[in-house]
Design a protein around this motif. Structure first.
Motif, PDB file in Angstrom:
ATOM      1  N   SER A  92      28.627  25.819   8.108  1.00 56.59           N
ATOM      2  CA  SER A  92      29.295  24.526   8.184  1.00 56.59           C
ATOM      3  C   SER A  92      28.326  23.434   7.760  1.00 56.59           C
ATOM      4  N   TYR A  93      28.865  22.431   7.088  1.00 60.84           N
ATOM      5  CA  TYR A  93      28.075  21.307   6.596  1.00 60.84           C
ATOM      6  C   TYR A  93      28.750  20.002   6.998  1.00 60.84           C
TER       7      TYR A  93
ATOM      8  N   VAL B  79      32.541  20.381   5.674  1.00 62.55           N
ATOM      9  CA  VAL B  79      32.758  21.474   4.726  1.00 62.55           C
ATOM     10  C   VAL B  79      32.402  22.781   5.425  1.00 62.55           C
ATOM     11  N   ASP B  80      33.323  23.734   5.384  1.00 62.46           N
ATOM     12  CA  ASP B  80      33.064  25.096   5.847  1.00 62.46           C
ATOM     13  C   ASP B  80      32.968  25.960   4.607  1.00 62.46           C
ATOM     14  N   ALA B  81      31.811  26.588   4.409  1.00 59.35           N
ATOM     15  CA  ALA B  81      31.578  27.397   3.210  1.00 59.35           C
ATOM     16  C   ALA B  81      31.409  28.848   3.610  1.00 59.35           C
ATOM     17  N   THR B  82      32.157  29.729   2.954  1.00 62.00           N
ATOM     18  CA  THR B  82      32.035  31.163   3.177  1.00 62.00           C
ATOM     19  C   THR B  82      31.494  31.772   1.889  1.00 62.00           C
TER      20      THR B  82
ATOM     21  N   THR C  25      37.875  22.236   3.394  1.00 60.53           N
ATOM     22  CA  THR C  25      37.743  20.878   3.937  1.00 60.53           C
ATOM     23  C   THR C  25      39.100  20.446   4.456  1.00 60.53           C
ATOM     24  N   ASP C  26      39.164  19.235   4.992  1.00 61.50           N
ATOM     25  CA  ASP C  26      40.473  18.725   5.423  1.00 61.50           C
ATOM     26  C   ASP C  26      41.341  18.330   4.226  1.00 61.50           C
TER      27      ASP C  26
ATOM     28  N   THR D 237      39.876  23.582 -10.738  1.00 63.90           N
ATOM     29  CA  THR D 237      40.950  22.924  -9.983  1.00 63.90           C
ATOM     30  C   THR D 237      40.314  21.959  -9.001  1.00 63.90           C
ATOM     31  N   ALA D 238      41.083  20.960  -8.584  1.00 63.59           N
ATOM     32  CA  ALA D 238      40.598  20.007  -7.580  1.00 63.59           C
ATOM     33  C   ALA D 238      40.581  20.698  -6.217  1.00 63.59           C
ATOM     34  N   ILE D 239      39.922  20.073  -5.257  1.00 58.83           N
ATOM     35  CA  ILE D 239      39.813  20.658  -3.914  1.00 58.83           C
ATOM     36  C   ILE D 239      41.178  20.845  -3.267  1.00 58.83           C
ATOM     37  N   ASP D 240      42.170  20.045  -3.647  1.00 57.05           N
ATOM     38  CA  ASP D 240      43.514  20.181  -3.088  1.00 57.05           C
ATOM     39  C   ASP D 240      44.363  21.194  -3.857  1.00 57.05           C
TER      40      ASP D 240
END
Length: 177
Positions: free
Chosen positions: A88-89, A97-100, A112-113, A135-138
């Motif tokens: 987590s960041y 940000v949660d990164a796996t 992210t939210d 692609t965008a984050i959404d």
């Protein structure tokens, strides 16, 4: 009553008074308590001083060989197996940000939210590791880029843009503690 009888009574009263006074005085004096024997210690309660310091942290080992990625709590760092790591960041401007990281597949899933996206590693290096997707984050049109530095992946930078790729949002992130 005879004088002889009165003298005997008077001496008895004086002697009794002296004995009573001696007992009263000895009862008021401090006396040391006798040492407790072995039998007294068995039933006596001992007081143990308490420390104001917290107890030592005990490292807990958790076997996660059979755990799936969904069973790992979101805001913890965990290794499900040797090739998947979740971190987590906290970022500036404000974003979590949660990164796996999927090291075997050279991918990272960033959540992210604003949304979740899977990015592919685009370089061979390990400092920084660069992950991108078109692609965008959404999930809409645009791009997302995640750069993570250091061997321990302590810091990262996320760049994302929507359909207008000239309007890029940049987030500087540090590993949450």
């Amino acid at each position: 009553m005879s004088v002889e009888f009165l003298k005997n009574v008077r001496s008895s009263v004086v002697l009794t008074s002296l004995l009573a006074g001696a007992l009263t005085i000895s009862a008021c004096q401090q006396q040391s308590e006798p040492e407790s024997g072995m039998e007294d210690g068995v039933h006596a309660e001992e007081t143990v001083p308490m420390s104001a310091e917290p107890a030592e942290h005990i490292a807990v080992v958790v076997d996660t060989a059979d755990a799936s990625l969904n069973e790992v709590e979101g805001d913890t760092t965990a290794s499900v197996n040797s090739s998947v790591t979740q971190m987590s960041y906290l970022c500036t401007p404000e974003l979590k940000v949660d990164a796996t990281y999927k090291d075997d597949a050279n991918q990272v899933v960033v959540a992210t939210d604003m949304g979740t996206v899977t990015l592919n590693q685009t370089n061979e290096g390990s400092n920084p590791e660069v992950f991108e997707v078109a692609t965008a984050i959404d999930g809409g049109q645009g791009f997302t880029q995640w750069r993570v530095g250091h061997e321990a992946r302590d810091t990262g930078v996320m760049r994302t843009a929507g359909a207008d790729e000239s309007n890029v949002n940049t987030y500087e992130c540090s590993k949450a503690s």
